[in-house]
Structure formats: C-alpha cells, structure tokens
Design an enzyme around this catalytic site. Structure first.
Site, PDB file in Angstrom:
ATOM      1  N   ASP A  32       0.845  -1.198   0.000  1.00 41.61           N
ATOM      2  CA  ASP A  32       0.000   0.000   0.000  1.00 41.61           C
ATOM      3  C   ASP A  32       0.883   1.251   0.000  1.00 41.61           C
ATOM      4  O   ASP A  32       1.889   1.325   0.716  1.00 41.61           O
ATOM      5  CB  ASP A  32      -0.911  -0.011   1.233  1.00 41.61           C
ATOM      6  CG  ASP A  32      -2.064   0.956   1.102  1.00 41.61           C
ATOM      7  OD1 ASP A  32      -3.202   0.504   1.007  1.00 41.61           O
ATOM      8  OD2 ASP A  32      -1.812   2.188   1.095  1.00 41.61           O
ATOM      9  N   ILE A  33       0.478   2.241  -0.809  1.00 48.47           N
ATOM     10  CA  ILE A  33       1.287   3.458  -0.958  1.00 48.47           C
ATOM     11  C   ILE A  33       1.265   4.331   0.307  1.00 48.47           C
ATOM     12  O   ILE A  33       2.196   5.107   0.546  1.00 48.47           O
ATOM     13  CB  ILE A  33       0.804   4.243  -2.203  1.00 48.47           C
ATOM     14  CG1 ILE A  33       1.892   5.145  -2.745  1.00 48.47           C
ATOM     15  CG2 ILE A  33      -0.464   5.013  -1.914  1.00 48.47           C
ATOM     16  CD1 ILE A  33       1.582   5.682  -4.138  1.00 48.47           C
ATOM     17  N   ASN A  88     -13.025  -3.310   2.237  1.00 52.22           N
ATOM     18  CA  ASN A  88     -14.082  -2.305   2.304  1.00 52.22           C
ATOM     19  C   ASN A  88     -14.960  -2.339   1.050  1.00 52.22           C
ATOM     20  O   ASN A  88     -14.446  -2.427  -0.063  1.00 52.22           O
ATOM     21  CB  ASN A  88     -13.458  -0.920   2.436  1.00 52.22           C
ATOM     22  CG  ASN A  88     -12.617  -0.775   3.697  1.00 52.22           C
ATOM     23  OD1 ASN A  88     -12.958  -1.346   4.735  1.00 52.22           O
ATOM     24  ND2 ASN A  88     -11.536  -0.031   3.626  1.00 52.22           N
ATOM     25  N   GLN A  95     -14.482   2.489   1.472  1.00 51.18           N
ATOM     26  CA  GLN A  95     -13.860   2.163   0.176  1.00 51.18           C
ATOM     27  C   GLN A  95     -13.576   3.464  -0.580  1.00 51.18           C
ATOM     28  O   GLN A  95     -14.452   4.321  -0.716  1.00 51.18           O
ATOM     29  CB  GLN A  95     -14.787   1.266  -0.659  1.00 51.18           C
ATOM     30  CG  GLN A  95     -14.129   0.765  -1.941  1.00 51.18           C
ATOM     31  CD  GLN A  95     -14.991  -0.228  -2.726  1.00 51.18           C
ATOM     32  OE1 GLN A  95     -16.183  -0.383  -2.459  1.00 51.18           O
ATOM     33  NE2 GLN A  95     -14.381  -0.885  -3.699  1.00 51.18           N
ATOM     34  N   HIS A 101     -10.419  -4.976  -3.594  1.00 48.51           N
ATOM     35  CA  HIS A 101      -9.081  -5.282  -3.079  1.00 48.51           C
ATOM     36  C   HIS A 101      -9.194  -5.693  -1.624  1.00 48.51           C
ATOM     37  O   HIS A 101     -10.125  -5.298  -0.922  1.00 48.51           O
ATOM     38  CB  HIS A 101      -8.137  -4.075  -3.223  1.00 48.51           C
ATOM     39  CG  HIS A 101      -8.678  -2.819  -2.642  1.00 48.51           C
ATOM     40  ND1 HIS A 101      -9.585  -2.026  -3.308  1.00 48.51           N
ATOM     41  CD2 HIS A 101      -8.476  -2.228  -1.446  1.00 48.51           C
ATOM     42  CE1 HIS A 101      -9.908  -0.999  -2.548  1.00 48.51           C
ATOM     43  NE2 HIS A 101      -9.252  -1.100  -1.407  1.00 48.51           N
ATOM     44  N   HIS A 103      -7.105  -5.755   2.003  1.00 48.02           N
ATOM     45  CA  HIS A 103      -5.968  -5.249   2.782  1.00 48.02           C
ATOM     46  C   HIS A 103      -5.441  -6.358   3.684  1.00 48.02           C
ATOM     47  O   HIS A 103      -6.224  -7.051   4.344  1.00 48.02           O
ATOM     48  CB  HIS A 103      -6.396  -4.109   3.710  1.00 48.02           C
ATOM     49  CG  HIS A 103      -6.904  -2.885   3.027  1.00 48.02           C
ATOM     50  ND1 HIS A 103      -6.143  -1.752   2.868  1.00 48.02           N
ATOM     51  CD2 HIS A 103      -8.114  -2.592   2.474  1.00 48.02           C
ATOM     52  CE1 HIS A 103      -6.858  -0.812   2.268  1.00 48.02           C
ATOM     53  NE2 HIS A 103      -8.065  -1.303   2.013  1.00 48.02           N
TER      54      HIS A 103
HETATM   55  P1  5GP Z   1      -9.833   1.430   0.345  1.00 47.92           P
HETATM   56  O1  5GP Z   1      -9.975   2.659   1.209  1.00 47.92           O
HETATM   57  O2  5GP Z   1     -10.501   1.605  -0.992  1.00 47.92           O
HETATM   58  O3  5GP Z   1     -10.233   0.147   1.016  1.00 47.92           O
HETATM   59  O4  5GP Z   1      -8.284   1.279   0.118  1.00 47.92           O
HETATM   60  C1  5GP Z   1      -7.566   1.896  -0.879  1.00 47.92           C
HETATM   61  C2  5GP Z   1      -6.124   1.734  -0.517  1.00 47.92           C
HETATM   62  O5  5GP Z   1      -5.348   1.876  -1.703  1.00 47.92           O
HETATM   63  C3  5GP Z   1      -5.599   2.785   0.463  1.00 47.92           C
HETATM   64  O6  5GP Z   1      -5.019   2.131   1.593  1.00 47.92           O
HETATM   65  C4  5GP Z   1      -4.577   3.572  -0.333  1.00 47.92           C
HETATM   66  O7  5GP Z   1      -3.468   3.971   0.438  1.00 47.92           O
HETATM   67  C5  5GP Z   1      -4.191   2.602  -1.424  1.00 47.92           C
HETATM   68  N1  5GP Z   1      -3.806   3.220  -2.688  1.00 47.92           N
HETATM   69  C6  5GP Z   1      -4.490   4.174  -3.365  1.00 47.92           C
HETATM   70  N2  5GP Z   1      -3.852   4.490  -4.514  1.00 47.92           N
HETATM   71  C7  5GP Z   1      -2.751   3.685  -4.574  1.00 47.92           C
HETATM   72  C8  5GP Z   1      -1.700   3.558  -5.523  1.00 47.92           C
HETATM   73  O8  5GP Z   1      -1.645   4.219  -6.546  1.00 47.92           O
HETATM   74  N3  5GP Z   1      -0.747   2.617  -5.237  1.00 47.92           N
HETATM   75  C9  5GP Z   1      -0.780   1.853  -4.102  1.00 47.92           C
HETATM   76  N4  5GP Z   1       0.214   0.979  -3.924  1.00 47.92           N
HETATM   77  N5  5GP Z   1      -1.760   1.968  -3.182  1.00 47.92           N
HETATM   78  C10 5GP Z   1      -2.733   2.870  -3.408  1.00 47.92           C
END
Ligand code: 5GP
Ligand code: ZN
Length: 136
Positions: A32-33, A88, A95, A101, A103
């Site tokens: 994760d970034i 999420n 989300q 995806h 985590h």
């Molecule tokens: P969500 O909130 O949708 O469950 O999680 C999205 C996750 O994707 C977040 O933890 C965010 O840091 C990660 N993320 C968003 N954009 C990128 C990206 O371009 N590269 C990577 N490696 N992670 C990302």
C-alpha cells in the site's frame, strides 16, 4: 474485464509500476502506498470487480488463499504479532478505490492502527428479526 479508467486495473496488470510482492495469472499483491503499518499490502484481482458483490467465486477463493500465504510470510519474515484482513465495500464502509481489493495489515505492539468499534447489544427481538431476514 478491465476498466480503462481504473488505477487498480492498471496497477494489477502492470501498466503502472508497483511494489509487487506476488503476481500470478489472477492477482497481484502490492505494498500500500500509504501504509497503516509496516508491510501493509493489498491483493488486487487482475480483472475489474468493483466490490465483493461483483467478484466471481473462483477469484474470491484465490484472493483469500493468497492472503493466507502472504500473511504467513509476514509472520515469518517480519515477526508480526497479528494480522487484520480488511476489505471495504462502498464509500460508507471506507472504500476509496472502486476495484475490489483486500488489505492485509500487519499488527505490532503500540502500532496505533485503529480497527475497532464499540460493542453494541443484540436484543432477542432483533436477533429473531435478523435471523428471519438474513438467513441464506
Ligand atoms: P480502500 O480505502 O478503498 O479500502 O483502500 C484503498 C487503498 O489503496 C488505500 O489504503 C490507499 O493507500 C491505497 N492506494 C491508493 N492508490 C494507490 C496507488 O496508486 N498505489 C498503491 N500501492 N496503493 C494505493
Ligand atoms: Zn479496476
């Protein structure tokens, strides 16, 4: 199917470079970034599914088996003390990227990661109602 406007489709399929821990024909595992903790990883299917409702059963199975393997590696290589699996669905659930995806969040003592809620109460009435409504 891929979605040409979806960043996770591009990352999963290698069009955008990522810190990849694992890749096969169905999934890519990346760091994760903006990690919640050291080693926080995401499992991305290579096909586009917006969320849990859309993902096909075979891919869903493959994602959880990959999560098990990656979590085991984190335990063995980083000595993590615990792991949270978070997935999420929907904005209200947190989300932010609308490509399914999962985590994998390694946990360490005093890591300040917050995955908690206040315990509620389940009345007999609610219980009966929910069993009626939710039984599969
Ligand atoms: P969500 O909130 O949708 O469950 O999680 C999205 C996750 O994707 C977040 O933890 C965010 O840091 C990660 N993320 C968003 N954009 C990128 C990206 O371009 N590269 C990577 N490696 N992670 C990302
Ligand atoms: Zn996508």
């Amino acid at each position: 199917m891929k979605d040409s406007n979806c960043i996770f489709c591009k990352i999963a399929n290698g069009e955008i470079p990522s810190a990849t821990l694992f890749e096969d024909e169905k999934v890519r595992v990346i760091l994760d970034i903006s990690p919640a903790s050291k080693g926080h990883a995401l499992i991305l299917p290579k096909e586009h599914y917006a969320n849990l409702y859309e993902i096909d059963d075979e891919t869903a199975k493959h994602v959880i088996i990959t999560a098990k393997r990656q979590a085991t590696k984190m335990r063995d290589a980083l000595g993590v003390e615990g792991i949270n699996i978070v997935q999420n669905n929907g904005e209200i659930a947190g989300q932010t990227v609308f490509h399914y995806h999962m985590h994998i969040v390694p946990r360490y003592k005093d890591d300040n990661v917050n995955i908690k809620w206040e315990p509620g109460e389940l009345s007999e009435e609610k219980k009966a109602e929910l069993i009626k409504k939710l039984s599969l």
